[in-house]
Enzyme design. Structure first.
Site, mmCIF file in Angstrom:
data_model
loop_
_atom_site.group_PDB
_atom_site.id
_atom_site.type_symbol
_atom_site.label_atom_id
_atom_site.label_comp_id
_atom_site.label_asym_id
_atom_site.label_seq_id
_atom_site.Cartn_x
_atom_site.Cartn_y
_atom_site.Cartn_z
ATOM 1 N N VAL A 71 87.799 -43.169 76.843
ATOM 2 C CA VAL A 71 87.058 -43.291 78.101
ATOM 3 C C VAL A 71 86.630 -44.746 78.344
ATOM 4 O O VAL A 71 86.677 -45.229 79.478
ATOM 5 C CB VAL A 71 85.843 -42.330 78.094
ATOM 6 C CG1 VAL A 71 84.948 -42.557 79.302
ATOM 7 C CG2 VAL A 71 86.337 -40.885 78.063
ATOM 8 N N GLY A 72 86.253 -45.440 77.289
ATOM 9 C CA GLY A 72 85.903 -46.852 77.447
ATOM 10 C C GLY A 72 84.484 -47.075 77.946
ATOM 11 O O GLY A 72 84.210 -48.022 78.696
ATOM 12 N N CYS A 130 82.205 -47.145 68.932
ATOM 13 C CA CYS A 130 83.184 -46.725 69.950
ATOM 14 C C CYS A 130 84.504 -47.451 69.687
ATOM 15 O O CYS A 130 84.545 -48.675 69.666
ATOM 16 C CB CYS A 130 82.683 -47.049 71.354
ATOM 17 S SG CYS A 130 83.962 -46.736 72.594
ATOM 18 N N LYS A 165 74.743 -44.877 64.952
ATOM 19 C CA LYS A 165 75.931 -44.004 64.865
ATOM 20 C C LYS A 165 77.088 -44.760 64.220
ATOM 21 O O LYS A 165 77.546 -45.781 64.736
ATOM 22 C CB LYS A 165 76.314 -43.519 66.270
ATOM 23 C CG LYS A 165 77.444 -42.498 66.277
ATOM 24 C CD LYS A 165 77.602 -41.865 67.654
ATOM 25 C CE LYS A 165 78.632 -40.771 67.681
ATOM 26 N NZ LYS A 165 78.714 -40.124 69.001
ATOM 27 N N ILE A 191 80.011 -38.561 62.115
ATOM 28 C CA ILE A 191 80.825 -39.722 62.402
ATOM 29 C C ILE A 191 81.168 -39.793 63.895
ATOM 30 O O ILE A 191 81.190 -38.768 64.580
ATOM 31 C CB ILE A 191 82.158 -39.688 61.599
ATOM 32 C CG1 ILE A 191 82.945 -38.405 61.883
ATOM 33 C CG2 ILE A 191 81.914 -39.861 60.136
ATOM 34 C CD1 ILE A 191 84.345 -38.345 61.280
HETATM 35 C C1 SIN Z 1 84.257 -43.837 74.993
HETATM 36 O O1 SIN Z 1 83.536 -43.941 75.994
HETATM 37 O O2 SIN Z 1 85.351 -44.423 74.922
HETATM 38 C C2 SIN Z 1 83.846 -42.983 73.835
HETATM 39 C C3 SIN Z 1 82.527 -43.368 73.311
HETATM 40 C C4 SIN Z 1 82.473 -43.509 71.838
HETATM 41 O O3 SIN Z 1 83.441 -43.193 71.134
HETATM 42 O O4 SIN Z 1 81.450 -43.967 71.331
#
Ligand code: SIN
Length: 301
Positions: A71-72, A130, A165, A191
């Site tokens: 998603v980013g 992320c 996290k 995780i």
């Molecule tokens: C995402 O927004 O790409 C995922 C978020 C995450 O893995 O922390």
């Protein structure tokens, strides 16, 4: 009835079942399905200092026993969160935890400092894991030095419960957990997703626009259990277990491995009522095993 309450540093939770960031929106998206107040807590979607559009589509893919996302960190940024999202979160009667993300230390600090002033946000979860952004994100969580540095910087401006996290994409999760503890974290959550990829054989190209993404769902549960077990033995901080939890038995396994609470992620996409099913299932398990409290299970293997 058995006592499901648990504590994470200064947080008293009515039960140990929370929702993972990015899988439960801002809570209200699920309010037609469950009573949000029945949850131990909601970790809302990631917030960054500036708005982010996220990665191009396709950015999700189903895989065997799991899914990939890239998603980013799409979100409308800190100012929008404070003005438009926070007022709605104030209506929800459980712990609301902000997932704080960034590409620079200054960005993390700015978001954390603002969150500290919002009374109904009782904790933050610092997302240094992320795998889907070019700058920051997992880069902070895969180096002992950067993990320590960003945690220490946020600790200076954030007096409430600081959860960090962790990324599984490391050689030694214990080394990172120790660094984050030295930096002043109060609680560890683990995780986040595993760096992975999917390929479309017919089209002969990667499924995701970003080629790689983060793997979640039942496929990652054994990895998550192993890491929760290792970290909870090595570091004296409460641990929140995350990774493929789909039912009460999965949750119990994480408690036995050392988690004081859990987050449900991918399973919310399959069954929007899964969290309340899990709470009920934990209660049934405690009754069946003649246990008074869920706390008796924590780290008891
Ligand atoms: C995402 O927004 O790409 C995922 C978020 C995450 O893995 O922390």
């Amino acid at each position: 009835m058995p006592d499901l309450s648990t504590t994470l540093h200064q947080l008293s939770l009515k039960n140990p079942v929370m929702t993972a960031s990015g899988t439960f929106g801002y809570g209200k998206e699920f309010s037609d399905f469950i009573d949000l107040a029945s949850l131990g807590g909601i970790i809302v979607k990631a917030t960054t200092s500036e708005p982010r559009e996220g990665n191009p589509y396709p950015r999700m893919a189903e895989t065997a026993s799991g899914m990939l996302n890239s998603v980013g960190l799409q979100n409308k940024g800190l100012d929008y969160f404070v003005k438009h999202i926070y007022p709605e979160l104030q209506q929800i009667n459980t712990h609301i935890i902000a997932n704080v993300s960034g590409s620079t230390i200054e960005g993390y600090v700015e978001v954390a400092e603002k969150m500290a002033g919002l009374d109904h946000i009782t904790a933050i979860e610092l997302n240094i894991s992320c795998p889907n952004v070019k700058q920051g994100g997992m880069a902070f969580g895969t180096s002992v030095t950067s993990a320590l540095e960003v945690t220490r910087a946020v600790r200076k401006v954030y007096p409430k419960t600081l959860i960090v996290k962790l990324s599984p994409n490391v050689t030694s999760i214990v080394d990172i957990a120790r660094a984050v503890a030295d930096g002043g974290a109060d609680v560890l959550s683990l995780i986040n997703t595993l760096l992975a990829m999917a390929i479309d054989a017919e089209k002969r190209r990667p499924v995701l626009s970003t080629v790689t993404g983060g793997l979640s769902g039942p496929a990652v549960k054994p990895v998550a259990l192993r890491m929760v077990w290792q970290v909870s033995k090595a570091v004296k901080l409460p641990v929140i277990g995350i990774g493929g939890i789909c039912n009460a038995t999965d949750a119990i396994e994480f408690f036995l491995a050392g988690a004081s609470a859990i987050q449900v992620g991918t399973a919310n996409f399959i069954n929007p009522r899964v969290t309340t099913d899990i709470i009920k299932g934990i209660e049934d398990y405690l009754l069946r095993h003649n246990l008074q409290t869920v706390r008796e299970l924590v780290g008891s293997i």
